[in-house]
Design a protein around this motif. Sequence first.
Motif, mmCIF file in Angstrom:
data_model
loop_
_atom_site.group_PDB
_atom_site.id
_atom_site.type_symbol
_atom_site.label_atom_id
_atom_site.label_comp_id
_atom_site.label_asym_id
_atom_site.label_seq_id
_atom_site.Cartn_x
_atom_site.Cartn_y
_atom_site.Cartn_z
ATOM 1 N N GLN A 173 0.813 -1.106 0.066
ATOM 2 C CA GLN A 173 -0.162 -0.093 -0.043
ATOM 3 C C GLN A 173 0.816 1.212 -0.136
ATOM 4 O O GLN A 173 2.173 1.476 0.409
ATOM 5 N N GLU A 174 0.412 2.252 -0.683
ATOM 6 C CA GLU A 174 1.105 3.522 -0.653
ATOM 7 C C GLU A 174 1.334 4.220 0.829
ATOM 8 O O GLU A 174 0.431 4.191 1.679
ATOM 9 N N ILE A 175 2.297 4.673 1.010
ATOM 10 C CA ILE A 175 2.645 5.524 2.237
ATOM 11 C C ILE A 175 1.709 7.044 2.505
ATOM 12 O O ILE A 175 2.093 7.511 1.468
ATOM 13 N N GLU A 176 1.009 6.951 3.237
ATOM 14 C CA GLU A 176 0.172 8.094 3.450
ATOM 15 C C GLU A 176 0.984 9.005 4.524
ATOM 16 O O GLU A 176 0.920 8.583 5.743
ATOM 17 N N TRP A 177 1.710 9.868 4.183
ATOM 18 C CA TRP A 177 2.391 10.518 5.036
ATOM 19 C C TRP A 177 1.496 11.797 5.798
ATOM 20 O O TRP A 177 0.573 12.415 5.122
ATOM 21 N N PRO A 178 1.810 12.178 7.107
ATOM 22 C CA PRO A 178 0.900 13.142 7.585
ATOM 23 C C PRO A 178 1.167 14.649 6.862
ATOM 24 O O PRO A 178 2.214 14.556 6.322
ATOM 25 N N VAL A 179 0.401 15.485 7.104
ATOM 26 C CA VAL A 179 0.553 16.766 6.487
ATOM 27 C C VAL A 179 1.701 17.642 7.043
ATOM 28 O O VAL A 179 1.931 17.210 8.223
ATOM 29 N N ALA A 180 2.318 18.444 6.275
ATOM 30 C CA ALA A 180 3.392 19.284 6.967
ATOM 31 C C ALA A 180 2.929 19.931 7.990
ATOM 32 O O ALA A 180 1.921 20.408 8.017
ATOM 33 N N PRO A 181 3.941 20.307 8.986
ATOM 34 C CA PRO A 181 3.729 21.395 10.099
ATOM 35 C C PRO A 181 2.867 22.725 9.590
ATOM 36 O O PRO A 181 3.359 22.950 8.391
ATOM 37 N N GLY A 182 2.183 23.532 10.288
ATOM 38 C CA GLY A 182 1.766 24.590 9.775
ATOM 39 C C GLY A 182 2.657 25.680 9.653
ATOM 40 O O GLY A 182 2.403 26.586 8.939
ATOM 41 N N ARG A 183 3.566 25.765 10.546
ATOM 42 C CA ARG A 183 4.431 26.889 10.556
ATOM 43 C C ARG A 183 5.694 26.611 9.635
ATOM 44 O O ARG A 183 6.381 25.565 9.788
ATOM 45 N N THR A 184 5.971 27.657 8.635
ATOM 46 C CA THR A 184 7.314 27.694 8.065
ATOM 47 C C THR A 184 8.364 28.759 8.427
ATOM 48 O O THR A 184 7.596 29.729 8.547
ATOM 49 N N VAL A 185 9.464 28.373 8.662
ATOM 50 C CA VAL A 185 10.418 29.512 8.820
ATOM 51 C C VAL A 185 11.617 29.309 7.765
ATOM 52 O O VAL A 185 12.119 28.403 7.643
ATOM 53 N N TRP A 186 11.717 30.284 7.062
ATOM 54 C CA TRP A 186 12.634 30.646 6.236
ATOM 55 C C TRP A 186 14.319 31.128 6.741
ATOM 56 O O TRP A 186 14.160 31.801 7.783
ATOM 57 N N LEU A 187 15.039 30.684 6.223
ATOM 58 C CA LEU A 187 16.419 30.941 6.598
ATOM 59 C C LEU A 187 17.621 31.100 5.361
ATOM 60 O O LEU A 187 17.105 30.516 4.362
ATOM 61 N N ALA A 188 18.433 31.982 5.615
ATOM 62 C CA ALA A 188 19.239 32.145 4.437
ATOM 63 C C ALA A 188 20.766 32.626 4.969
ATOM 64 O O ALA A 188 20.918 33.032 5.882
#
Length: 476
Positions: free
Chosen positions: A23-38
Amino acid sequence: MNRLLRQLFLVTLLAAWPGAWAQEIEWPVAPGRTVWLAARHEAFGDGQAASEPIDASTAVKLGRALERLAEEQGHYGEGVVLRFLPGQYETHGIRVRPRWHVTGAGIGRTTLKLVPGARHRKIKSAYHSVISGGWGPQFGGEPGKQRLAKRDFDNLRIADLSLDCNWAGMKAALGPSLKKTAGIDLLTKQARVERVRASGYGAQGGRPSWREVFPIRVISAMGDGSKLPGYRDSIIEIHHCIVEGYVRGPSAGTAWPYCTGIMVSHRSADLAKGRVDVRVHHNEVRDITNGIALGGAFLKRAQFYENTVTNCGIGFNFDTGGNRGVVIRNNRFTDCIGGGSVNDGKAFEIRDNTFRLVAPGESRFAWWHNGLRLRDYTRGILVEGNRFVFGGETRPIARGVLLHGKSVGLRMFKNEAGQSQREIDPNRFRNNSYSGLLPNLAGPQQAGHDMHLVVGERAIHLTGEGDRVQFTWPDD
C-alpha cells in the motif's frame, strides 16, 4: 485499453510481483509553521517570509536560531518546516525535534557543511552528523502506564539538500576524540529522506565501533545490546538520494574504515499489531570504493528497489540482527567488486537485479568478490531472474553465487516440549543468467553442517566438509 483489460493487467502484475505493490505510504501533512533561513540575503527578518529570512550566515547564528525555535514552540510541539534558501551554510549540527521538516532548494543549490564549534571541543563526542535526532517512546508516571505520544519522533522529513560531512576539517579541529562524521542519523517512528546528497564522510578505523560509518542512517530502534527503547511500528522511506565518495580516514592496517551508505533498521518491530515498512528506492550510491552501498539490521519487512550502485566495494550487506522479509529487486550494481552478502537472513527475495563485477584492486577487498554470498543460517531465500556478469580483463576469480556456512537451508526451533527441532527451508535459485564468472559453488565448510538448496527443480542436500556442488545457470 478498456477498463476490464486494465483490471486484468493490474491483477497479472500483482501476481507476478509479490510484496512489491504494498500500500502507498500516507504521510501526515506538513507542520503549519514555516520558517525561512538564508546564508546571505538583502534583508534578514523573523523568517515568516522568504523575503525576510532568519540570519543563518554563520554556524553560531544558525544554532541560536534553531534553539530559539525549539523553545518557542516547545521541544515536543506541533513541529516546523525549516526552509533553507539557496546558498552555502555552515552548521555545528542540526538536531531535529518531533515533526520537524528540514528542506532546501535542491541538491547542489542548498549545502549544509558540518564545522567544529566550542561545544564539540568541550563535550568531545565521538560521532557527529550534519542532521541528527530522535529518541524512542517515552512514558509518564509509573513505567508503562502512560505513553507520551507527543514525544514520538514522527513526521520527520529531510529533503532537497547537499550535506558535506567534512571529515577532514572536523578531524583536524577535534583530533583523537572524533571517530566518525556522517550526513543523517535519525532514530524515528516515521521519517522521509528524499533528494539529499551526502559526501565527505569518514571514520577513524581501528576498533570495530570506530570502523563503520553510515552517511545516511534512519532507524526505529537500536540493536547490538543497546537498552534504548524503540518503536514497535514505524515507516521509513529513503528515495532519490545520492551518497558518493570513498570513506575518509586511515587506509593503512587491517582495521580500515568503511561505510554502509544507506542504512535502515527497525529492531523492535511488531508485525501483528503495527505497520512496519521500510522502502529504499531510486537512490544512487557511487564511488564508495572502500565500502558497502546498502544495508539493514534487525529488519522484519523492507524493500530495496530501483537503486543504482556504481564503483563501490559491494552492493549490499545484511549481517546483523537476523534480517527477514527483505526484497531486493530491479537494482543495478555496476563496476562493483561484489554484488551482495547475506548472513543469518530469512525469507529474502533477490530478483531481477543486474550485477556487473570488476576485480578487486587490493587484496583486502577480495572477500567481497562474488556476485552473491549467502552464508551461515540463511534460509528461505529466493534468487531469481538476476544477471551476474564479470566485466574485467583479468582472469576471473569470482563466482556468481557462493553458498556456505552453518545450517544453511534449515529452520531451527523448539517444539512445545522444549526439544530442538529442524525443518528444511531451502534457498532457491532459478532463471538467473551468468557470464564470465567461475561456476557457482555451494558447500558446508565443516563436517556436520547440513545444507539444503534447490536449483531450478533439483533439490540438493549436502553434508560435511568437502561435500560440495558446482552449478551454473543453464542447470536451472
